[in-house]
Motif scaffolding. Structure first.
Motif, short mmCIF file in Angstrom:
data_model
loop_
_atom_site.label_atom_id
_atom_site.label_comp_id
_atom_site.label_asym_id
_atom_site.label_seq_id
_atom_site.Cartn_x
_atom_site.Cartn_y
_atom_site.Cartn_z
N HIS A 162 0.80 -1.23 0.00
CA HIS A 162 0.00 0.00 0.00
C HIS A 162 0.83 1.28 0.00
N CYS A 178 -7.56 0.10 -5.28
CA CYS A 178 -7.51 -0.17 -3.83
C CYS A 178 -8.68 0.56 -3.17
N HIS A 181 -6.97 3.38 -0.91
CA HIS A 181 -6.08 4.43 -1.43
C HIS A 181 -6.19 4.66 -2.92
N CYS A 184 -2.60 3.27 -4.97
CA CYS A 184 -1.38 2.82 -4.29
C CYS A 184 -0.76 1.70 -5.15
ZN ZN Z 1 -3.89 0.61 -0.87
#
Ligand code: ZN
Length: 309
Positions: A162, A178, A181, A184
């Protein structure tokens, strides 16, 4: 017949379980692979597999490398649980407790990437190299980092998948997948990210597709960060995406370009071909790593305070 010379290993993956009874990589006594279904059925099948060996007192301990997220804090009431996983039916599953109650044997428990890293470090491509890094690039991305012979755990588990890496939206408009995020490393470069971006699984994308240069670039950018911060002596890349072996030379070349001579190590400048490698144990890093975890748990008594034992 000598008793308790063997160990049990469980690679508890999100799509399949691998259970093995072995003394080491050259002494595999029995092995079974089956798909991960419900917790009750899947853990039940693992228990059934080990029961005869336990009844005959052949197994000294069992190591488990499980998909996460996991609670690895022994002080916690949910220690040994798979916690808030998106995998249906598996949230708040007491993996360790269920196995311990049914099998009544010593069980060591850790994340799947940590056990795979341990297996590679003890018997595979990073044997004898400390610290070493094992990274899996498949359904998800995760890393296990071996320092002083054991997987590093800090405040929490490492979450190497991540980290943020540069993402050019002109070159690669895919926003990332993700749920936490977006773009990421895992959101850009995991198997599901590739499939969502191109509508094809990684295995179906031809070798000459220009996307693979972008993929290799993301992996090389992440490796550059790990090399600069963790300085591993060996890097192993496993997981489904890395089954495409033509990625290795691309990644090695990009790592060297990105570092641009800054890390003045012969290993990287001249011998990068033996620095970034596929797993030496093939698809058995996880299950043999679980055997390694069990063996280590029994060998090192002073590690009683280790949270994974
Ligand atoms: Zn992530």
């Amino acid at each position: 017949m000598p008793t308790k010379k063997l160990y049990g290993g469980i690679e508890a993956g999100g799509t399949k379980f691998v259970c093995v009874v072995a003394g080491g990589p050259d002494h595999i006594v029995d092995e079974i692979r089956f798909p991960t279904t419900t917790p009750a059925a899947t853990l039940g099948r693992a228990i059934q597999f080990f029961q005869p060996f336990i009844a005959q007192e052949q197994i000294a301990a069992i190591g488990v490398g499980a998909f996460g997220p996991l609670d690895l804090n022994p002080e916690s009431p949910t220690y040994g649980f798979i916690t808030a996983t998106p995998k249906p039916g598996w949230s708040n599953t007491d993996v360790l407790g269920t196995l311990r109650r049914a099998l009544q044997v010593n069980i060591a428990f850790d994340m799947d990437v940590n056990t795979a890293a341990l297996g590679e470090h003890l018997w595979g491509a990073s044997k004898g190299y400390d610290p070493s890094l094992y990274l899996t690039i498949g359904t998800g991305i995760g890393g296990g980092y071996i320092v002083n012979g054991k997987p590093l755990i800090g405040l929490l588990n490492l979450e190497m998948g991540h980290i943020r890496i540069p993402h050019s939206r002109e070159l690669d408009p895919f926003p990332g997948n993700c749920p936490f995020h977006g773009d990421c490393f895992e959101g850009l470069a995991s198997g599901p990210a590739i499939e969502k971006r191109l509508g094809l699984t990684g295995t179906a994308i031809p070798e000459d597709d220009p996307f693979w240069n972008i993929e290799a670039d993301y992996i090389a950018l992440a490796l550059m960060n790990y090399i600069l911060t963790l300085s591993p002596r060996k890097i192993i890349l496993g997981g489904g995406v890395m089954q495409r072996e033509f990625l290795f030379p691309k990644i090695r070349r990009r790592v060297r370009e990105l570092l641009h001579g800054y890390v003045a190590s012969k290993t990287i400048l001249e011998n990068i071909g033996t620095y970034i490698l596929p797993p030496g144990l093939g698809n058995q890093s996880g299950s043999l790593g679980a055997i390694a975890l069990a063996a280590l748990a029994m060998q090192v008594d002073e590690r009683k305070d280790d949270p994974r034992i």
